[in-house]
Design a protein around this motif. Structure first.
Motif, PDB file in Angstrom:
ATOM      1  N   GLY A  62      27.829 -21.350  15.316  1.00  0.00           N
ATOM      2  CA  GLY A  62      28.129 -19.979  15.704  1.00  0.00           C
ATOM      3  C   GLY A  62      29.507 -19.808  16.321  1.00  0.00           C
ATOM      4  N   ASP A  63      30.124 -20.909  16.783  1.00  0.00           N
ATOM      5  CA  ASP A  63      31.471 -20.831  17.357  1.00  0.00           C
ATOM      6  C   ASP A  63      32.505 -20.753  16.235  1.00  0.00           C
ATOM      7  OD1 ASP A  63      30.384 -21.050  19.896  1.00  0.00           O
ATOM      8  OD2 ASP A  63      30.857 -23.176  20.107  1.00  0.00           O
ATOM      9  N   SER A  64      33.661 -20.182  16.557  1.00  0.00           N
ATOM     10  CA  SER A  64      34.725 -20.046  15.561  1.00  0.00           C
ATOM     11  C   SER A  64      36.076 -20.407  16.160  1.00  0.00           C
ATOM     12  CB  SER A  64      34.761 -18.615  15.017  1.00  0.00           C
ATOM     13  OG  SER A  64      35.020 -17.701  16.064  1.00  0.00           O
ATOM     14  N   MET A  65      37.014 -20.707  15.271  1.00  0.00           N
ATOM     15  CA  MET A  65      38.377 -21.020  15.696  1.00  0.00           C
ATOM     16  C   MET A  65      39.350 -20.499  14.639  1.00  0.00           C
ATOM     17  SD  MET A  65      39.908 -24.601  17.068  1.00  0.00           S
ATOM     18  CE  MET A  65      40.654 -25.434  15.691  1.00  0.00           C
ATOM     19  N   VAL A  66      40.440 -19.900  15.105  1.00  0.00           N
ATOM     20  CA  VAL A  66      41.507 -19.423  14.221  1.00  0.00           C
ATOM     21  C   VAL A  66      42.678 -20.384  14.372  1.00  0.00           C
ATOM     22  CG1 VAL A  66      43.090 -17.528  13.705  1.00  0.00           C
ATOM     23  CG2 VAL A  66      40.739 -17.036  14.452  1.00  0.00           C
ATOM     24  N   VAL A  85      27.842 -30.164  15.951  1.00  0.00           N
ATOM     25  CA  VAL A  85      28.793 -30.024  17.052  1.00  0.00           C
ATOM     26  C   VAL A  85      30.078 -30.744  16.655  1.00  0.00           C
ATOM     27  CG1 VAL A  85      29.214 -30.457  19.508  1.00  0.00           C
ATOM     28  CG2 VAL A  85      26.873 -30.039  18.702  1.00  0.00           C
ATOM     29  N   THR A  86      31.207 -30.079  16.831  1.00  0.00           N
ATOM     30  CA  THR A  86      32.495 -30.678  16.486  1.00  0.00           C
ATOM     31  C   THR A  86      33.450 -30.598  17.669  1.00  0.00           C
ATOM     32  OG1 THR A  86      33.382 -28.594  15.646  1.00  0.00           O
ATOM     33  CG2 THR A  86      32.295 -30.035  14.042  1.00  0.00           C
ATOM     34  N   GLU A  87      34.407 -31.501  17.671  1.00  0.00           N
ATOM     35  CA  GLU A  87      35.544 -31.414  18.574  1.00  0.00           C
ATOM     36  C   GLU A  87      36.737 -30.998  17.728  1.00  0.00           C
ATOM     37  OE1 GLU A  87      34.576 -35.048  21.712  1.00  0.00           O
ATOM     38  OE2 GLU A  87      36.187 -35.273  20.258  1.00  0.00           O
ATOM     39  N   ALA A  88      37.498 -30.038  18.218  1.00  0.00           N
ATOM     40  CA  ALA A  88      38.740 -29.618  17.572  1.00  0.00           C
ATOM     41  C   ALA A  88      39.883 -30.108  18.451  1.00  0.00           C
ATOM     42  CB  ALA A  88      38.788 -28.105  17.410  1.00  0.00           C
ATOM     43  N   HIS A  89      40.663 -31.067  17.946  1.00  0.00           N
ATOM     44  CA  HIS A  89      41.771 -31.670  18.684  1.00  0.00           C
ATOM     45  C   HIS A  89      43.079 -31.032  18.231  1.00  0.00           C
ATOM     46  CE1 HIS A  89      39.584 -35.362  20.176  1.00  0.00           C
ATOM     47  NE2 HIS A  89      38.713 -34.853  19.314  1.00  0.00           N
ATOM     48  N   LEU A  90      43.966 -30.721  19.181  1.00  0.00           N
ATOM     49  CA  LEU A  90      45.299 -30.211  18.871  1.00  0.00           C
ATOM     50  C   LEU A  90      46.336 -31.248  19.282  1.00  0.00           C
ATOM     51  CD1 LEU A  90      44.963 -26.501  20.043  1.00  0.00           C
ATOM     52  CD2 LEU A  90      44.589 -27.468  17.763  1.00  0.00           C
ATOM     53  N   GLU A  91      47.499 -31.222  18.629  1.00  0.00           N
ATOM     54  CA  GLU A  91      48.514 -32.247  18.888  1.00  0.00           C
ATOM     55  C   GLU A  91      49.048 -32.221  20.311  1.00  0.00           C
ATOM     56  OE1 GLU A  91      52.020 -31.851  16.398  1.00  0.00           O
ATOM     57  OE2 GLU A  91      51.877 -29.684  16.521  1.00  0.00           O
ATOM     58  N   GLY A  92      48.889 -31.120  21.026  1.00  0.00           N
ATOM     59  CA  GLY A  92      49.299 -31.046  22.422  1.00  0.00           C
ATOM     60  C   GLY A  92      48.328 -31.726  23.368  1.00  0.00           C
ATOM     61  N   GLY A  93      47.224 -32.274  22.812  1.00  0.00           N
ATOM     62  CA  GLY A  93      46.261 -33.013  23.612  1.00  0.00           C
ATOM     63  C   GLY A  93      45.016 -32.230  23.999  1.00  0.00           C
ATOM     64  N   GLU A  94      44.994 -30.948  23.733  1.00  0.00           N
ATOM     65  CA  GLU A  94      43.817 -30.154  24.088  1.00  0.00           C
ATOM     66  C   GLU A  94      42.683 -30.381  23.096  1.00  0.00           C
ATOM     67  OE1 GLU A  94      44.830 -26.067  25.976  1.00  0.00           O
ATOM     68  OE2 GLU A  94      46.264 -26.416  24.335  1.00  0.00           O
ATOM     69  N   LEU A 136      46.655 -19.443   7.350  1.00  0.00           N
ATOM     70  CA  LEU A 136      45.961 -18.959   8.531  1.00  0.00           C
ATOM     71  C   LEU A 136      44.490 -19.231   8.254  1.00  0.00           C
ATOM     72  CD1 LEU A 136      45.781 -17.341  11.193  1.00  0.00           C
ATOM     73  CD2 LEU A 136      45.607 -15.286   9.784  1.00  0.00           C
ATOM     74  N   ASP A 137      43.908 -20.154   9.015  1.00  0.00           N
ATOM     75  CA  ASP A 137      42.532 -20.593   8.764  1.00  0.00           C
ATOM     76  C   ASP A 137      41.590 -20.050   9.818  1.00  0.00           C
ATOM     77  OD1 ASP A 137      43.792 -22.092   6.830  1.00  0.00           O
ATOM     78  OD2 ASP A 137      43.540 -23.997   7.867  1.00  0.00           O
ATOM     79  N   VAL A 138      40.426 -19.643   9.385  1.00  0.00           N
ATOM     80  CA  VAL A 138      39.337 -19.260  10.279  1.00  0.00           C
ATOM     81  C   VAL A 138      38.177 -20.188   9.959  1.00  0.00           C
ATOM     82  CG1 VAL A 138      37.725 -17.444  10.969  1.00  0.00           C
ATOM     83  CG2 VAL A 138      40.075 -16.845  10.319  1.00  0.00           C
ATOM     84  N   MET A 139      37.711 -20.923  10.970  1.00  0.00           N
ATOM     85  CA  MET A 139      36.588 -21.849  10.806  1.00  0.00           C
ATOM     86  C   MET A 139      35.419 -21.323  11.618  1.00  0.00           C
ATOM     87  SD  MET A 139      37.468 -24.643   8.992  1.00  0.00           S
ATOM     88  CE  MET A 139      36.545 -26.057   9.547  1.00  0.00           C
TER      89      MET A 139
END
Length: 168
Positions: A120-124, A104-113, A95-98
């Motif tokens: 300052g932004d975060s993603m779990v 500036v980054t793009e976070a790509h998911l395999e579903g295409g999103e 379980l990762d918290v970034m």
């Protein structure tokens, strides 16, 4: 950049550990660098001795096959992305918290999103397949801090057992 770890002396008072160098150890990874800030091999960690610091002294110079997080532990790291670089598609059994520190980054998911993350932004990420891409204007670097915790296995979603994956 300096890195410090605290511990306790023989009187039980808090002191700085002298077991690990204060300079970070940088690993080259596809599209950037990785500095392991800390790791533990059990959760919750036992802090009655300095066995956790001794283990980290080894881990800081060795990236584990499945990522930065030990199979039953936790980890923290700084990830730096070169200008315009992208990571490989990957899934870790953690379980990762970034948290984006700069750039500036793009976070790509395999579903295409795709989501844009700025400082300052975060993603779990609970064991999800993903790819990071640095889109910082002006060919700048992007930097994030990552916190990872091992997850229970087997890890099953939609009738499939998932595991660590790196797609080059």
């Amino acid at each position: 950049m300096s890195h410090y770890i605290t511990t306790h002396d023989a009187k039980g008072q808090s002191v700085y550990s002298n077991k690990t160098p204060t300079e970070p150890h940088t690993h080259l990874i596809p599209g950037g660098t990785l500095e392991i800030l800390y790791s533990s091999h059990q959760f919750p960690p036992s802090l009655s001795t300095e066995a956790d610091i001794d283990q980290y002294a080894h881990d800081r110079t060795h990236i584990m096959e499945g990522g930065i997080c030990p199979p039953h532990g936790t980890a923290a790291a700084i990830v730096s992305f070169e200008p315009n670089a992208a990571s490989v598609w990957h899934r870790t059994m953690s379980l990762d918290v970034m948290v984006i520190l700069e750039g500036v980054t793009e976070a790509h998911l395999e579903g295409g999103e795709v989501r844009i993350l700025k400082a300052g932004d975060s993603m779990v990420q609970p064991g999800t397949m993903h790819l990071w891409k640095n889109v910082t204007p002006g060919d700048g670097w992007a930097k994030a801090v990552a916190f990872a915790s091992a997850i229970q296995q087997p890890f099953e979603i939609a009738g499939k057992t998932l595991g660590t994956e790196f797609k080059m």
